[in-house]
Motif scaffolding. Structure first.
Motif, short mmCIF file in Angstrom:
data_model
loop_
_atom_site.label_atom_id
_atom_site.label_comp_id
_atom_site.label_asym_id
_atom_site.label_seq_id
_atom_site.Cartn_x
_atom_site.Cartn_y
_atom_site.Cartn_z
N PHE A 177 -0.28 -4.06 -8.84
CA PHE A 177 0.32 -5.39 -8.97
C PHE A 177 1.83 -5.39 -8.72
N TRP A 178 2.39 -4.23 -8.37
CA TRP A 178 3.76 -4.21 -7.89
C TRP A 178 3.83 -4.81 -6.48
N ASN A 179 2.71 -4.77 -5.81
CA ASN A 179 2.62 -5.33 -4.46
C ASN A 179 1.98 -6.72 -4.56
N LYS A 180 2.80 -7.73 -4.48
CA LYS A 180 2.32 -9.10 -4.66
C LYS A 180 2.16 -9.85 -3.33
N ASN A 181 2.56 -9.24 -2.23
CA ASN A 181 2.61 -9.97 -0.96
C ASN A 181 1.51 -9.61 0.03
N THR A 182 1.08 -8.36 0.03
CA THR A 182 0.11 -7.91 1.04
C THR A 182 -1.25 -8.57 0.83
N ILE A 183 -1.85 -9.02 1.92
CA ILE A 183 -3.23 -9.50 1.88
C ILE A 183 -4.15 -8.30 2.02
N MET A 184 -5.05 -8.12 1.06
CA MET A 184 -5.88 -6.92 0.98
C MET A 184 -7.35 -7.25 1.25
#
Length: 403
Positions: free
Chosen positions: A123-130
């Protein structure tokens, strides 16, 4: 469930890489092109849907996107296949790209295919579409969610589906939000020819799936297990070997990757009969063998869909059906929904093979039912998934602002 052994102090070094990579990604200039990270099979093989989708992206999308394949440093296929822009899993570059990425696409798990141990920091990565592209169509084994899987599943934006049948499983059994479940088809079927039965069977692929109950067994316990006993009983059967010899047929058995500890017990059996060959998971490229093989013997592996799609025979060796259902459960009704020949014993497998080899029944007897499980047979699955994924550029508020 740990699928890879961790090195000493790996937790500390990973934390340091992740922290620095996260901070660095905030101050680095925006990438000149949106970044896509893609990986599958724990980075150990270039197979299945992830590899097929990566191949499509490299061929069709490089002008607009920077596409990177994630690989295990112990694997050699990156050099053998000359895969461009490959990035070593667990490297500092791996984590920097993870926080810079516009998209990630994984076949097994984010923490094994894209960025090791990232479940603790996802959840540190809030921007990448996974995107979870899956390594197969869900049908047999009911999902087994481990505690470390929960944040990864919650964070994932897309779980593409082969059909409304699979979407229903992910919606009602997995509990995934419907907006995360586009029906795009499965990428690897773009490389298969629909409804192309063989005129005769000369090469049989045999692949058996894994059982969680086999983890941690001693050698003696494994040899006494129903899994090994059933396999041994079939391949050492004199009637089977006579049938193979007379019809000049070869069975190629590819062992499950988790079978490494017990490989020697199988390969010893392979020296007894010239018509039966054993291979470890890393020795062959599965997708190549699927296309070259004329039929399949399996228990509960979703690889059977590939053979039904091509209208080739499948024999299901369900020797431990009762135990399998009690242990894991299945989305398919194993008594009525198997698209092929069902065999509960070695003798029933041989009976089915006799009809296939000697009576020429080389088409799949349940091929007509495939349409209940597949929405597309047009070989445009990669294109559909790519278009859907890129459409989130404007519709998903989590997309990184690269301007």
């Amino acid at each position: 469930m740990e699928l890879k052994k961790k090195k000493p102090f790996q937790g500390i070094t990973t934390w340091m890489k992740v922290v620095v990579a996260c901070l660095l990604s905030k101050v680095l200039p925006a990438p000149s092109k949106p970044i896509i990270l893609i990986g599958g099979n724990l980075g150990e093989k270039y197979e299945d849907n992830a590899a097929a989708f990566h191949s499509y992206l490299m061929k069709n999308c490089q002008q607009s996107y920077a596409v990177h394949w994630m690989y295990d440093p112990s694997a050699s296929y990156v050099h053998e296949k000359r895969i461009e822009n490959a990035v070593m899993l667990g490297s500092f570059k791996n984590y920097v790209l993870f926080f810079q990425a516009a998209y990630t696409v994984h076949g097994h798990s984010l923490m094994y295919d894209i960025a090791p141990s990232i479940d603790k920091y996802i959840f540190w990565n809030k921007n990448t579409i996974m995107v979870h592209i899956s390594h197969g169509i869900e049908c047999f084994k009911k999902i087994l969610i481990q505690p470390e899987d929960v944040p990864l599943l919650e964070r994932c934006d897309v779980f593409n589906c082969a059909s409304s049948y699979e979407k229903d499983i992910k919606l009602n059994e997995w509990g995934m939000p419907e907006e995360k479940l586009p029906i795009t088809g499965m990428a690897r079927f773009d490389h298969l020819t629909y409804n192309q039965p063989v005129s005769e069977v000369k090469t049989i692929l045999m692949m058996m799936t894994w059982r969680e109950t086999l983890f941690g067994l001693s050698d003696t316990e494994f040899i006494e297990s129903s899994y090994f006993q059933a396999t041994e009983k079939l391949i050492t059967d004199s009637v089977l070997n006579q049938l193979l010899s007379v019809n000049k047929v070869t069975i190629k058995i590819i062992l499950h990757p988790f079978m490494k500890k017990f490989e020697s017990y199988f390969t010893e059996l392979g020296t007894i009969h010239s018509n039966i060959e054993f291979y470890t998971y890393g020795e062959l490229f599965i997708q190549d063998e699927i296309q070259k093989s004329d039929m399949l013997i399996t228990d509960y592996s979703s690889i059977f869909w590939d053979f039904v799609y091509m209208n080739k025979p499948v024999v299901f060796y369900t020797f431990d059906q009762k135990e399998f259902l009690e242990m894991r459960g299945s989305y398919l009704d194993l008594n009525h929904d198997l698209l092929g020949w069902k065999a509960n014993s070695a003798s029933e497998v041989i009976h089915a093979l006799t009809r296939i080899l000697e009576q020429g029944e080389t088409e799949n007897p349940r091929f007509a039912d495939l349409s209940n499980y597949f929405s597309f047979t047009d070989r445009n699955n990669c294109e559909r998934l790519a278009n859907y994924m890129f459409s989130l550029n404007t519709s998903n508020s989590k997309l990184r602002d690269n301007t």
